[in-house]
Design a protein around this motif. Structure first.
Motif, PDB file in Angstrom:
ATOM      1  N   LYS A   1       0.872  -1.178   0.000  1.00 24.74           N
ATOM      2  CA  LYS A   1       0.000   0.000   0.000  1.00 24.74           C
ATOM      3  C   LYS A   1       0.910   1.230   0.000  1.00 24.74           C
ATOM      4  O   LYS A   1       1.387   1.690   1.036  1.00 24.74           O
TER       5      LYS A   1
ATOM      6  N   LYS B   1      -0.145  -5.682   0.016  1.00 26.08           N
ATOM      7  CA  LYS B   1      -1.490  -5.904  -0.533  1.00 26.08           C
ATOM      8  C   LYS B   1      -1.797  -7.377  -0.562  1.00 26.08           C
ATOM      9  O   LYS B   1      -0.933  -8.208  -0.892  1.00 26.08           O
TER      10      LYS B   1
ATOM     11  N   TYR C   1       1.331   4.324   2.407  1.00 32.13           N
ATOM     12  CA  TYR C   1       1.768   4.176   3.804  1.00 32.13           C
ATOM     13  C   TYR C   1       3.284   3.956   3.942  1.00 32.13           C
ATOM     14  O   TYR C   1       3.781   3.842   5.065  1.00 32.13           O
TER      15      TYR C   1
END
Length: 485
Positions: free
Chosen positions: A432, A484, A435
Motif C-alpha cells: 500500500k 497488498k 503508507y
C-alpha cells in the motif's frame, strides 16, 4: 611550508582540474552530465572510484582513528568486500536492465510514486550529510593550516571550497568526474606512499622493522572477538560493513551513477570487483600509516592538535606532514593527496545530488527540451548552496571522529533504502504505497532510539554498525505489514 605556499599549490591543482573540465565539458549536454554518454572505460571508473570511496574521511580520519580503535576498522572493510560483490551481481543487473538515470526509478516501477520519493529522499538526506562530513574535514584542515593565518572566517573557507568544485563540474558533470577522480586517486596514493617512506626514514626503520616493532604491536589488533557486547566485535563490524557498502554504494546514486556510465553490464561488474579488491589493500595501507603517525608523534613528542580547545586526532596527519620537519616533498604530496581525497568524493556528490534532484524531484525528463539544461544548471547552484550551509553547521555540532560519525549517520539514513530494495528484489508482494513513508519514518525513529539506549539497559550491549541492517529489517517488516493481499 607557509600558508601562501599552500594556497599557491591549491591554485595550481585547480587549474589542472579546470583543464580537464574544459576538454570533457565541451558538449555541455544533460546526457553527458548525467551518464557520460555511457562511454566510460571500466578500468578508468574503477581506479577513480577508489579515490571517491576513500575520500578525505579515509585520508585523514582513518589514520587518526588508530589510536582509539587500533585496526578494528579492517573488520568493517572486509565486510565491504562482500557488499561490493552483492552490488555487482544483484543490483547492477537490475539497473542496467531498466536503463535508469536515477536508480530510485526502480522503486517507482516496483511499488509506486510514494515509495519512489521515499527512496529518493533517503538518498538525498544521506548524501547531503555524507558529502558535508567529507567537505567539513578538508575545510577544518585548510582553516587550521592556511586561513587562520590570515584571519579568514571558516564560513569563507567552506564557500571557496565548494565554489571551486562547482566551477569545474557545472558543464561536464559525471563525464568530468570520471576523469578527475582518476587523477585524484593517483595523487592520493602517491601521497600515502611517500608519507610512509619518509616517516620510516626519520625513524631509521625499514618497512620490515616497523612491522616487527613493539610500538606497532600497540596498534595492530584487527580481530575483536572476545566481547560480543563491544561495538567493535568482529561479527557486528563485518555485517555492518557489508550493509554499509550495499547501501552507500549499491543503493547510492552517487556511486552507481559512475558505474552506469560504463558501456555494458559486464564492464560495470569488472569495474566493481577489481575496485573492491584494490580498496581493501589501500585501506590497510592507510591503517599502517595511522600507526606510524602515532609512533612518530610519541617519539618526537608531537601533541595531538587542538580544535576549539579539544584534541582532534583527525588533525594529526596534517600536523606531522606540514609542521614536523619531514620536508617539502611530504608537505606538497600530503596537500595534493588531501585535496584530491576530499574533492574526489565531494565533486561526485554534488553531481549526483544535482542528478537526483533533477530526475527524482523535478521530473526533468518530462520538461520541455529547451528548459532542461537551464533547470540542471539552476539545481547545481542550489545544491552547492545547500552543502555550504550544512558544512558550516557541522562545525558547531560535530564532536566525534569524522569517519565514525559518517558511519553512524549512514546507519539511520540508509536503512529505509535497504528495506525497500530488499523487499522489492526478494519478494513478489505489492504494498500500500501511500503508507510507505510512515514505515520509513518509524524505522528510523526505532533505530535511533535503540542506538541511544544506555548499555546498562541492554545487559552491557553496545550497538555498532549493525544498526544499519537492523534498520533495514524493521523497514522490511513494516512493508510486510502493509502488503497488498
Amino acid at each position: 611550508m607557509t600558508a601562501t605556499h599552500i594556497l599557491l599549490l591549491i591554485g595550481a591543482y585547480f587549474i589542472l582540474l579546470l583543464l580537464i573540465s574544459y576538454f570533457t565539458g565541451k558538449n555541455d549536454s544533460n546526457a553527458d552530465f548525467f551518464k557520460a554518454g555511457k562511454q566510460s572505460p571500466w578500468y578508468l571508473v574503477a581506479f577513480g572510484m577508489v579515490g571517491a570511496s576513500l575520500s578525505g574521511v579515509t585520508f585523514i580520519s582513518v589514520p587518526g582513528w588508530v589510536e582509539a580503535s587500533e585496526f578494528s576498522y579492517m573488520q568493517v572493510v572486509l565486510g565491504y568486500l562482500l557488499g561490493y560483490l552483492v552490488t555487482a551481481y544483484v543490483l547492477l543487473p537490475i539497473y542496467y536492465k531498466q536503463n535508469v538515470t536515477s536508480i530510485y526509478e526502480y522503486l517507482d516501477d516496483r511499488f509506486g510514486f510514494v515509495s519512489y520519493k521515499v527512496g529518493a529522499i533517503s538518498f538525498f538526506v544521506s548524501r547531503v550529510l555524507g558529502a558535508s562530513f567529507r567537505l567539513f574535514l578538508v575545510a577544518i584542515v585548510l582553516q587550521q593550516f592556511v586561513f587562520d593565518t590570515w584571519n579568514v572566517p571558516f564560513e569563507v573557507t567552506v564557500t571557496l571550497s565548494i565554489l571551486l568544485i562547482w566551477i569545474y563540474t557545472f558543464k561536464g558533470g559525471i563525464k568530468t568526474i570520471v576523469w578527475t577522480d582518476t587523477l585524484q586517486t593517483l595523487f592520493m596514493l602517491i601521497s600515502v606512499g611517500l608519507s610512509i617512506y619518509f616517516i620510516l626514514e626519520q625513524l631509521d626503520w625499514s618497512f620490515a622493522d616497523f612491522l616487527a616493532s613493539n610500538e606497532f604491536k600497540q596498534y595492530n589488533k584487527v580481530l575483536f572477538i572476545d566481547d560480543f557486547t563491544d561495538s567493535k566485535h568482529l561479527l557486528k563490524s563485518f555485517l555492518g560493513g557489508m550493509f554499509v557498502t550495499i547501501c552507500m554504494t549499491g543503493l547510492d546514486q552517487d556511486m552507481m551513477q559512475k558505474n552506469l556510465t560504463c558501456k555494458t553490464l559486464k564492464d560495470s561488474q569488472k569495474n566493481m570487483v577489481s575496485f573492491s579488491i584494490v580498496l581493501v589493500v589501500v585501506t590497510f595501507v592507510f591503517m599502517l600509516l595511522g600507526a606510524l603517525l602515532f609512533i612518530y608523534a610519541e617519539k618526537f613528542e608531537i601533541p595531538i592538535p587542538l580544535m576549539d580547545g579539544k584534541p582532534k586526532s583527525d588533525l594529526l596527519f596534517p600536523e606531522i606532514a606540514l609542521n614536523s620537519g619531514l620536508g617539502m616533498t611530504v608537505a606538497i604530496t600530503f596537500l595534493l593527496g588531501l585535496i584530491a581525497a576530499a574533492y574526489s568524493s565531494a565533486d561526485s556528490a554534488l553531481t549526483s545530488l544535482t542528478t537526483s534532484f533533477c530526475v527524482d524531484f523535478l521530473g526533468i525528463g518530462k520538461k520541455p527540451e529547451a528548459k532542461r539544461k537551464k533547470i540542471r544548471k539552476a539545481t547545481h547552484v542550489g545544491m552547492s548552496l545547500l552543502l555550504i550551509l550544512v558544512v558550516i553547521a557541522f562545525k558547531h555540532i560535530l564532536d566525534t571522529n569524522v569517519i565514525d560519525g559518517l558511519l553512524k549517520v549512514a546507519s539511520y539514513t540508509y536503512g529505509p533504502l535497504l528495506g525497500l530494495f530488499a523487499f522489492g528484489i526478494f519478494t513478489n508482494y505489492k504494498v500500500k504505497d501511500n503508507y510507505v513513508w510512515i514505515v520509513a519514518i518509524l524505522s528510523v525513529l526505532i533505530s535511533f532510539i535503540l542506538g541511544k539506549l544506555p548499555p546498562e539497559n541492554l545487559g552491557g550491549y553496545v550497538f555498532g554498525y549493525e544498526l544499519l541492517p537492523l534498520n533495514g529489517l524493521i523497514t522490511f517488516i513494516g512493508l510486510l505489514l502493509i502488503r497488498k493481499k
